[in-house]
Motif scaffolding. Sequence first.
Motif, PDB file in Angstrom:
ATOM      1  N   ASP A  30      48.629  33.847  44.426  1.00 47.71           N
ATOM      2  CA  ASP A  30      49.238  34.507  43.226  1.00 47.71           C
ATOM      3  C   ASP A  30      49.621  35.990  43.559  1.00 47.71           C
ATOM      4  O   ASP A  30      48.656  36.801  43.637  1.00 47.71           O
ATOM      5  N   SER A  31      50.747  36.289  43.949  1.00 44.12           N
ATOM      6  CA  SER A  31      51.113  37.621  44.276  1.00 44.12           C
ATOM      7  C   SER A  31      50.996  38.771  43.135  1.00 44.12           C
ATOM      8  O   SER A  31      51.176  39.883  43.196  1.00 44.12           O
ATOM      9  N   GLN A  32      51.227  38.106  41.822  1.00 41.93           N
ATOM     10  CA  GLN A  32      51.217  39.009  40.870  1.00 41.93           C
ATOM     11  C   GLN A  32      49.644  39.470  40.433  1.00 41.93           C
ATOM     12  O   GLN A  32      49.478  40.709  40.304  1.00 41.93           O
ATOM     13  N   GLU A  33      48.708  38.627  40.662  1.00 39.52           N
ATOM     14  CA  GLU A  33      47.339  39.151  40.551  1.00 39.52           C
ATOM     15  C   GLU A  33      46.655  39.608  41.914  1.00 39.52           C
ATOM     16  O   GLU A  33      45.593  40.020  42.102  1.00 39.52           O
ATOM     17  N   ASN A  34      47.429  39.398  42.956  1.00 35.38           N
ATOM     18  CA  ASN A  34      46.873  39.919  44.176  1.00 35.38           C
ATOM     19  C   ASN A  34      45.678  39.012  44.840  1.00 35.38           C
ATOM     20  O   ASN A  34      44.838  39.639  45.251  1.00 35.38           O
TER      21      ASN A  34
ATOM     22  N   LYS B 297      44.621  31.644  43.458  1.00 34.44           N
ATOM     23  CA  LYS B 297      44.643  31.073  42.479  1.00 34.44           C
ATOM     24  C   LYS B 297      43.754  29.443  42.651  1.00 34.44           C
ATOM     25  O   LYS B 297      44.579  28.848  43.257  1.00 34.44           O
TER      26      LYS B 297
END
Length: 139
Positions: free
Chosen positions: A7-11, A14
């Motif tokens: 998950d690139s948004q949460e780094n 997932k």
Amino acid sequence: QLSWSWDSQENGYKVVTAAVPNQIRCRPDPKKTDPVTGRVIPPDQLPKHRYASTATPSFYCPKPAIKTEDDVIYRPNLPSFEEGHGQILSQRDSELLISFLTVPYIRLPLVLTFFASEDRVHKLQSDKLKDIVDSVLFE
């Protein structure tokens, strides 16, 4: 069955399972609230690891956290690792052992040398002190 993805948004990774519809987290949720106060926990106070390391001095001493040797020196009382048969370490020995735990990369030889002397090797009969050596060796 687990499904892994980045998950690139949460780094972070997932992880989703069919049994639990929500995402599984390996680290604390940054939006988590304190169950007592209901306030959001500041990011600097969230735990860094899922389980607290038992090779750190703060695991054996009450707050405030011990981060450096100076924190050990100015502490009025240090744990004596008492068990059913009384005090195991003197305050001097406890200060040495706890201060050795403040230096992560050289704590292994320091702790092993500490317990290698003839007057301290028998102190490893204590389960708490055996756990410290175990933690230092294998964490």
